[in-house]
Design a protein around this motif. Sequence first.
Motif, PDB file in Angstrom:
ATOM      1  N   LEU A  12      33.708  35.274  42.030  1.00 44.04           N
ATOM      2  CA  LEU A  12      33.874  36.222  40.870  1.00 44.04           C
ATOM      3  C   LEU A  12      32.910  37.172  40.401  1.00 44.04           C
ATOM      4  O   LEU A  12      32.855  38.374  40.606  1.00 44.04           O
ATOM      5  CB  LEU A  12      34.577  35.718  39.477  1.00 44.04           C
ATOM      6  CG  LEU A  12      36.275  35.355  39.925  1.00 44.04           C
ATOM      7  CD1 LEU A  12      36.797  34.785  38.581  1.00 44.04           C
ATOM      8  CD2 LEU A  12      36.958  36.937  40.032  1.00 44.04           C
ATOM      9  N   HIS A  13      31.782  36.607  40.340  1.00 44.39           N
ATOM     10  CA  HIS A  13      30.649  37.169  39.705  1.00 44.39           C
ATOM     11  C   HIS A  13      29.710  37.984  40.669  1.00 44.39           C
ATOM     12  O   HIS A  13      29.110  38.774  40.290  1.00 44.39           O
ATOM     13  CB  HIS A  13      29.671  36.404  38.812  1.00 44.39           C
ATOM     14  CG  HIS A  13      28.987  35.652  39.730  1.00 44.39           C
ATOM     15  ND1 HIS A  13      27.549  35.758  40.251  1.00 44.39           N
ATOM     16  CD2 HIS A  13      29.013  34.129  40.230  1.00 44.39           C
ATOM     17  CE1 HIS A  13      26.950  34.964  40.891  1.00 44.39           C
ATOM     18  NE2 HIS A  13      27.827  33.834  40.917  1.00 44.39           N
ATOM     19  N   THR A  14      30.490  38.007  41.984  1.00 41.74           N
ATOM     20  CA  THR A  14      29.779  39.104  42.933  1.00 41.74           C
ATOM     21  C   THR A  14      30.710  40.142  43.277  1.00 41.74           C
ATOM     22  O   THR A  14      30.156  41.081  43.880  1.00 41.74           O
ATOM     23  CB  THR A  14      29.489  38.277  44.079  1.00 41.74           C
ATOM     24  OG1 THR A  14      30.794  37.765  44.916  1.00 41.74           O
ATOM     25  CG2 THR A  14      28.373  37.100  43.908  1.00 41.74           C
ATOM     26  N   MET A  15      31.812  40.206  42.612  1.00 39.23           N
ATOM     27  CA  MET A  15      32.821  41.153  42.964  1.00 39.23           C
ATOM     28  C   MET A  15      32.664  42.273  41.884  1.00 39.23           C
ATOM     29  O   MET A  15      32.376  42.127  40.971  1.00 39.23           O
ATOM     30  CB  MET A  15      34.238  40.617  42.906  1.00 39.23           C
ATOM     31  CG  MET A  15      34.583  39.602  44.034  1.00 39.23           C
ATOM     32  SD  MET A  15      35.863  38.492  43.660  1.00 39.23           S
ATOM     33  CE  MET A  15      37.167  39.726  43.866  1.00 39.23           C
ATOM     34  N   ASP A  16      33.368  43.385  42.533  1.00 39.30           N
ATOM     35  CA  ASP A  16      33.772  44.597  41.547  1.00 39.30           C
ATOM     36  C   ASP A  16      35.118  44.766  41.164  1.00 39.30           C
ATOM     37  O   ASP A  16      35.731  44.021  41.623  1.00 39.30           O
ATOM     38  CB  ASP A  16      32.751  45.865  41.976  1.00 39.30           C
ATOM     39  CG  ASP A  16      33.466  46.063  43.327  1.00 39.30           C
ATOM     40  OD1 ASP A  16      34.766  46.109  43.467  1.00 39.30           O
ATOM     41  OD2 ASP A  16      32.747  46.688  44.189  1.00 39.30           O
ATOM     42  N   ASP A  17      35.259  45.717  40.242  1.00 42.53           N
ATOM     43  CA  ASP A  17      36.850  45.869  39.944  1.00 42.53           C
ATOM     44  C   ASP A  17      37.621  45.909  40.947  1.00 42.53           C
ATOM     45  O   ASP A  17      38.817  45.426  40.916  1.00 42.53           O
ATOM     46  CB  ASP A  17      36.842  47.128  38.855  1.00 42.53           C
ATOM     47  CG  ASP A  17      35.876  46.962  37.616  1.00 42.53           C
ATOM     48  OD1 ASP A  17      35.266  45.853  37.311  1.00 42.53           O
ATOM     49  OD2 ASP A  17      36.070  47.884  36.897  1.00 42.53           O
ATOM     50  N   GLN A  18      37.355  47.022  41.874  1.00 42.10           N
ATOM     51  CA  GLN A  18      38.211  47.209  43.141  1.00 42.10           C
ATOM     52  C   GLN A  18      38.421  45.817  44.010  1.00 42.10           C
ATOM     53  O   GLN A  18      39.659  45.509  44.337  1.00 42.10           O
ATOM     54  CB  GLN A  18      37.566  48.538  43.963  1.00 42.10           C
ATOM     55  CG  GLN A  18      38.466  49.562  44.420  1.00 42.10           C
ATOM     56  CD  GLN A  18      39.644  49.805  43.530  1.00 42.10           C
ATOM     57  OE1 GLN A  18      39.121  50.285  42.279  1.00 42.10           O
ATOM     58  NE2 GLN A  18      40.540  49.773  43.812  1.00 42.10           N
ATOM     59  N   GLU A  19      37.430  45.266  44.250  1.00 46.90           N
ATOM     60  CA  GLU A  19      37.497  43.937  45.083  1.00 46.90           C
ATOM     61  C   GLU A  19      38.571  43.000  44.156  1.00 46.90           C
ATOM     62  O   GLU A  19      39.272  42.438  45.109  1.00 46.90           O
ATOM     63  CB  GLU A  19      36.166  43.426  45.212  1.00 46.90           C
ATOM     64  CG  GLU A  19      35.331  44.266  46.176  1.00 46.90           C
ATOM     65  CD  GLU A  19      34.018  43.743  46.332  1.00 46.90           C
ATOM     66  OE1 GLU A  19      33.495  44.111  47.265  1.00 46.90           O
ATOM     67  OE2 GLU A  19      33.484  43.349  45.334  1.00 46.90           O
ATOM     68  N   LEU A  20      38.473  43.192  42.963  1.00 48.55           N
ATOM     69  CA  LEU A  20      39.378  42.112  42.249  1.00 48.55           C
ATOM     70  C   LEU A  20      40.677  42.482  42.346  1.00 48.55           C
ATOM     71  O   LEU A  20      41.498  41.832  42.704  1.00 48.55           O
ATOM     72  CB  LEU A  20      38.884  42.054  40.595  1.00 48.55           C
ATOM     73  CG  LEU A  20      39.845  41.108  39.974  1.00 48.55           C
ATOM     74  CD1 LEU A  20      39.543  39.812  40.237  1.00 48.55           C
ATOM     75  CD2 LEU A  20      39.746  41.346  38.510  1.00 48.55           C
ATOM     76  N   PHE A  21      41.133  43.989  42.399  1.00 49.62           N
ATOM     77  CA  PHE A  21      42.290  44.112  42.587  1.00 49.62           C
ATOM     78  C   PHE A  21      42.848  44.090  44.222  1.00 49.62           C
ATOM     79  O   PHE A  21      44.028  43.814  44.394  1.00 49.62           O
ATOM     80  CB  PHE A  21      42.493  45.690  42.277  1.00 49.62           C
ATOM     81  CG  PHE A  21      42.965  45.954  40.912  1.00 49.62           C
ATOM     82  CD1 PHE A  21      44.042  45.654  40.488  1.00 49.62           C
ATOM     83  CD2 PHE A  21      41.905  46.150  39.987  1.00 49.62           C
ATOM     84  CE1 PHE A  21      44.394  45.901  39.063  1.00 49.62           C
ATOM     85  CE2 PHE A  21      42.166  46.490  38.560  1.00 49.62           C
ATOM     86  CZ  PHE A  21      43.370  46.111  38.198  1.00 49.62           C
TER      87      PHE A  21
END
Length: 419
Positions: free
Chosen positions: A266-275
């Motif tokens: 999680l802490h390497t991801m951005d908003d778009q990647e989370l979706f």
Amino acid sequence: MYINMHNHHNMMKVIRDPIHGYIELDEAALSLVDTPVMQRLRRIKQLGLTSLVYPGANHTRFEHSLGTYHLANLLADCMGKESGSGNWAEGGADGGARRTELRVAALLHDIGHGPLSHVTENIIREYTGRSHEDVYQILESNLGEIFDRYSINISRVAKHIKGETGFGAALNSEIDIDRMDYLVRDAHYTGVPLSVDLVRLIHEMRFLDGKLVIGSGGIRAAESLLLSRFLMHPTVYYHHVTRIAESMCVRAVECMIEDGFDARMLHTMDDQELFMQLGSYPGYPTEIADSLRDRRLFKRALYEGFDAVGENVLAHRRNVRRVEDEIASAAGVDPEYVLVDIPKPPEIVESRAFVVIDQRLKPLHEVSHLVSALGDAQRDNWRMGVYTPSEYRDVVAAAAREFFGVRKHKQFRLDELIT
């Protein structure tokens, strides 16, 4: 937009910011800004899903980080002028190095945030034991070389970010520059009309016996900062639509982790990647990702303050899942369609900040009636919610009222009529 200013031999860049005007970056700051860990913050919204309520709230952790850095510069300049460098010579090191550390810490204080900022914060803490302030690892593995080049001490910067040092208090304490920047910035982008005189407040801040304190000339400015925060809480930070969207998102991410997703990513991801990640897990995570994209949100089945549910409801915070299961089974609904949201009891930590009056230290709430009244008023803003898709609203509402033993309202206060 960059403007070069040749300052002695030192390269300075100036960046235009809607809140502070121009922000000056020196060479070290520039090198740090142009790294993947800092650039990731351009892709993380400062206010998570708040733009579903306030369409303008699209600002990111990146410009907030620059703003906090700018305020750290201001503070360092004020401190420098005031004391030669006596104030900064903590632990015998020279003031210049300390000032640099504080400025770097300000710039990097949010690199540990996960996607959508606070939405993933508790999940990351729960599954990995890391808070977004535990950044030593990130600094060392991604920025170590830059820290060496400018001989900046990594572990001290990491400690400042956690607020574990006297100077760290400037960044992480009752009234700090991080909070000053995000309050004013969040108000600007949500369109909430606030005015706080940050420059005045920073000019009145000083270190006394290793504590960050406010001079008596800063009391008005401190009051306006607290008042702003008090006004932002119910209207922006705890707006029910934001709480609903965030609860949905958190539940979908938890579901994805239960299906085998590694929370340490999680802490390497951005908003778009989370979706995108949510969309790659069929079932509930995909369904919720689509709902959030199209703004098809759950509705309030129950939404009450302490006067209706009593203080004891806070005991359920430890085991919200069990409460959701119980209400869901009473209502005959799948448990993931019943989301129970019990926020922490409200407290205005800023009221504990110290003010210097006639050489004596006093907590702000003792010198300001306004501040002590805000503490009480904050309790009236607290609400807990039970959220569910609109087709289940009635059955879930009945089950939730039963579960929480909701008292019928005796008196109406203004804030209940207008929320």
